[in-house]
Scaffold this active site. Structure first.
Site, PDB file in Angstrom:
ATOM      1  N   ARG A  51      14.014  44.684  29.959  1.00  0.00           N
ATOM      2  CA  ARG A  51      12.934  44.185  30.812  1.00  0.00           C
ATOM      3  C   ARG A  51      11.659  43.914  30.021  1.00  0.00           C
ATOM      4  NH1 ARG A  51      14.281  48.060  35.181  1.00  0.00           N
ATOM      5  NH2 ARG A  51      15.093  46.907  36.956  1.00  0.00           N
ATOM      6  N   VAL A  99      13.582  37.635  39.416  1.00  0.00           N
ATOM      7  CA  VAL A  99      14.804  38.149  38.790  1.00  0.00           C
ATOM      8  C   VAL A  99      14.565  39.485  38.092  1.00  0.00           C
ATOM      9  CG1 VAL A  99      15.777  35.853  38.537  1.00  0.00           C
ATOM     10  CG2 VAL A  99      14.374  36.781  36.703  1.00  0.00           C
ATOM     11  N   GLU A 100      15.686  40.181  37.778  1.00  0.00           N
ATOM     12  CA  GLU A 100      15.682  41.507  37.151  1.00  0.00           C
ATOM     13  C   GLU A 100      14.833  42.500  37.928  1.00  0.00           C
ATOM     14  OE1 GLU A 100      15.069  41.767  32.942  1.00  0.00           O
ATOM     15  OE2 GLU A 100      16.603  40.286  32.491  1.00  0.00           O
ATOM     16  N   GLY A 101      14.928  42.459  39.238  1.00  0.00           N
ATOM     17  CA  GLY A 101      14.147  43.354  40.079  1.00  0.00           C
ATOM     18  C   GLY A 101      12.886  42.665  40.554  1.00  0.00           C
TER      19      GLY A 101
END
Length: 756
Positions: free
Chosen positions: A311, A433-435
């Site tokens: 992240r 995206v990615e949370g």
């Protein structure tokens, strides 16, 4: 009986009720990664010697050469508008990415990859993204959470030997299927299910899983040759209650029987490949499980450990690229475009926005680089990674919005000359995206931070789970001392630990005091609300945001110390002030909304001596803006990743700015003559170097102009034909009758990736 045991016995029952229960997936997320400087901020005792000890970012000779040659050459192949129109990368770009091993940046050299560090990886992505986001996404996905990283960390020797060289040179293009229609941010609840079976495969009986799955939003899926897949593994031969083996990750080659892949989503009509994957009764042999049979059920832990670092790299690099491009465009266009007889960049409303963008960029890029330095030293800071993902993607969106306001009509006209339209359209993708950021702020930055970063909460939770009264008592005594120290420092001032740069000693003192106030506030919120705080996302998100602003402010102090760039001191001070002001405002909002009696009194006590924190004054904003306009070197330092594209509005602006710099201060006089004569040639003749002046005026005119396209057809009377289809139908022969189609309309699917 020892005092600790007495306290623990008294507290055990209420703490057992107050502390939220932890499931296996939450435990895996909490235990993933490491704690870095954000832990000191959460504790209220930032040590500036520890901060400076992280040292500068380093690039080795191979990484520098790759940035100077391969990345620069790639950027000069990219035409943002043409790629956006084609909705795909050109075949020559796909080939170049493979030949130069862009897909193997994180793969070690022993497997044929480039073996780059985290800072180099992030810099490559950022430089490409300043020119074309679709290419940056295409490069970042194989180097982010997916098959390569999972194989490196957990794969068997046979899996590594087979796949890693093929992933490094682009013979295999990977994607990773996690998100399902009914499991987005709550990824641990994926309904995709694989049942343990034994069946004939490749001529022999083979153990494996028969998997049904539906995945969507999977980047590179339409062109992938190998699919990483997450699913729940089930053994139906076990007793009831023991059948769920847990989330499991596997690699499936394309094509494979039962798997449907190739259709395409169009996220905000972007050019990068993204699409769904479906599977019905797909047999996955045990050898295809990443790490083999021993890793069955370990997929969630694997994913969380990879995300702890991932992240912090790819999406923050995209956010930083948006900020750098937006600052350059706003500052440059503000110097070229004139209205009311002066450059629009000198209007205070515009100058203030550009200055704010510069201060925010200094802080966000400082945090990105600081975290990359931590990653390159072996840390995997899960909370800091989440902070970066939220803060830099949001900062990128704000910067593009501000720049669009400054560009005005130039910004909203689509075409090759547009400067930021594609970035403006694509900004929400990185937010999502990615949370999704709206979730990450509350559940990860503070939710994980409260447990991982707090010096005592994890010990208390462990003692409660173990029913260890003495351990709980000891943790509570230490916790009480911690609260008392932060109360004292909040009210009477916090000491400055270590030696910050002398020029930023005042800012370091403010940061230390604000860190103590935050640590005390977090303890008060957790103490008053207990497990309920987990569900009160408006409060927990505020607590997460304060930690994020303190982290960015700390990174500014680190950056100024390692950069050796005294000309950026005003921007460092402004950046820290902006972050601390935001932290103070959020804390005041938090106390105003705490559902507890006496909150105003407690808030007034804790926030004592913060009234001097205020946004940057107008005069300071205007000073920053003047520095940006008068010193191109400062813009280069703030936007070091800005790259030159093949064509388009950004390249036109770069060309005009280069010519303007060669002209020096004569551009204002040139523009005066141009307004009077309305002739580029006549204005140029008034300059000491007419040829250079004419080249600049033509380049500036090209920047100011916008694109236009063919309009509707016109009839014989010269009027626009507003019903061209009806006109065509009246003049065209009647078509033969066709039966209605029984199939859904065909969608355009992308061609396979061109071979090397």
């Amino acid at each position: 009986m020892p005092l600790a045991t007495l306290i623990g016995r008294w507290a055990m029952q209420p703490f057992s009720k107050a502390l939220p229960p932890l499931g296996d997936t939450e435990r895996a997320a909490l235990e993933a990664g490491t704690v870095g400087f954000e832990g000191r901020l959460f504790s209220g005792n930032p040590d500036f010697d520890v901060l400076s000890g992280m040292g500068p970012n380093r690039l080795d000779a191979r990484e520098l050469a790759f940035l100077d040659r391969e990345v620069r050459e790639l950027c000069r192949m990219l035409d943002d508008h043409a790629i956006d129109e084609a909705r795909d990368l050109p075949p020559e770009v796909w080939r170049y990415l493979r030949e130069k091993r862009f897909f193997g940046m994180i793969i070690p050299e022993e497997f044929g990859g480039l073996g780059f560090g985290h800072h180099a990886h992030a810099t490559v992505v950022a430089r490409i993204a300043t020119v074309n986001t679709a290419t940056a996404v295409t490069v970042m996905v194989p180097n982010s959470l997916g098959p390569a990283e999972l194989l490196l960390r957990y794969g068997t020797d046979a899996q590594k030997a087979h796949y890693l060289p093929r992933l490094a040179d682009g013979r295999e293009l990977p994607c990773f299927g996690l998100t399902s229609p009914y499991a987005g941010s709550d990824a641990a609840s994926i309904p995709d299910r694989g049942v343990l079976v034994e069946r004939e495969f490749d001529g022999r009986m083979t153990r494996g899983f028969l998997v049904d799955f539906d995945k969507r939003y999977i980047t590179l899926a339409p062109v992938a040759t190998v699919v990483g897949l997450a699913f729940h593994a089930v053994d139906e031969s076990r007793p009831e209650g023991q059948r769920d083996l847990g989330i499991t990750c596997a690699l499936i080659p394309v094509p494979h029987e039962g798997m449907d892949i190739g259709r395409r989503h169009r996220p905000m009509d972007s050019a990068f490949m993204n699409g769904p994957i479906h599977g019905r009764q797909v047999f996955v042999p045990m050898d295809w499980i990443i790490g083999g049979e021993k890793q069955v059920g370990q997929g969630w832990r694997m994913l969380m450990e990879c995300l702890a670092a991932g992240r912090a790299i790819s999406l923050p690099a995209l956010g930083s690229a948006m900020q750098q491009t937006a600052l350059y465009v706003s500052n440059g266009y503000g110097q070229i475009r004139e209205q009311f007889g002066m450059p629009v960049g000198k209007f205070h409303a515009v100058a203030g926005l550009v200055a704010q963008m510069s201060a925010e960029l200094y802080a966000s890029d400082a945090a990105r680089r600081f975290t990359a330095a931590a990653l390159d030293k072996g840390e995997r800071p899960s909370v800091a990674s989440a902070i970066l993902k939220v803060q830099l993607t949001e900062a990128g969106r704000r910067a593009v919005n501000h720049a669009m306001d400054i560009l005005g009509g130039k910004g909203i006209i689509y075409g090759p000359s547009n400067l930021l339209g594609v970035s403006y359209r694509q900004a929400p993708i990185a937010i999502t995206v990615e949370g999704a950021n709206i979730l990450t702020r509350a559940l990860i930055v503070f939710g994980q931070g409260a447990v991982r970063c707090h010096p005592h909460v994890l010990d208390e939770m462990a003692a409660v789970q173990a029913k260890d009264e003495t351990a709980l008592g000891r943790a509570l005594i230490a916790h009480g001392k911690h609260v008392a120290a932060n109360l004292w420092h909040s009210v009477f001032g916090a000491p400055v630990l270590g030696e910050p740069p002398k020029e930023l000693e005042h800012e370091a003192r403010l940061l230390a005091r604000m860190s103590a106030k935050y640590a005390l506030t977090a303890d008060l919120a957790m103490g008053m609300l207990g497990g309920k705080l987990k569900r009160m996302e408006l409060l927990s998100a505020r607590l997460g945001d304060v930690l994020a602003h303190l982290y960015l402010a700390s990174s500014c102090i680190w950056r100024y110390g390692v950069d050796a760039a005294p000309e950026l001191l005003p921007f460092a001070r402004a950046a820290i002030r902006v972050q601390l002001d935001e932290a103070g405002k959020i804390l005041r909002d938090l106390y105003a909304n705490l559902p507890a009696p006496g909150r105003r009194l407690v808030g007034a006590l804790v926030l004592r001596r913060t009234s001097h924190l205020a946004p940057l004054r107008d005069v300071q904003l205007l000073e920053l803006s003047e520095l940006l306009r008068s010193n191109p070197r400062i813009v280069e330092r703030l936007a070091p990743d800005l790259s030159e594209p093949a064509a388009g509005g950004l390249r036109d602006l770069m060309h005009a700015m280069e010519l303007g710099a060669r002209l020096g201060g004569t551009t204002a006089e040139l523009n005066k003559v141009l307004r009077r004569t309305n002739s580029l040639e006549e204005a140029a003749r008034s300059a000491p170097d007419p040829a250079l002046a004419l080249a600049y005026l033509k380049a500036a005119d090209k920047v100011i102009q916008v694109d236009d396209f063919e309009g509707p057809p016109r009839g014989a009377d010269g009027r626009a034909d507003l019903n061209p289809r009806e006109t065509a139908a009246r003049t065209a022969p009647a078509p033969s009758a066709q039966p209605p189609s029984a199939h859904r309309p065909e969608r355009t699917t992308p061609p396979r990736v061109p071979a090397m």
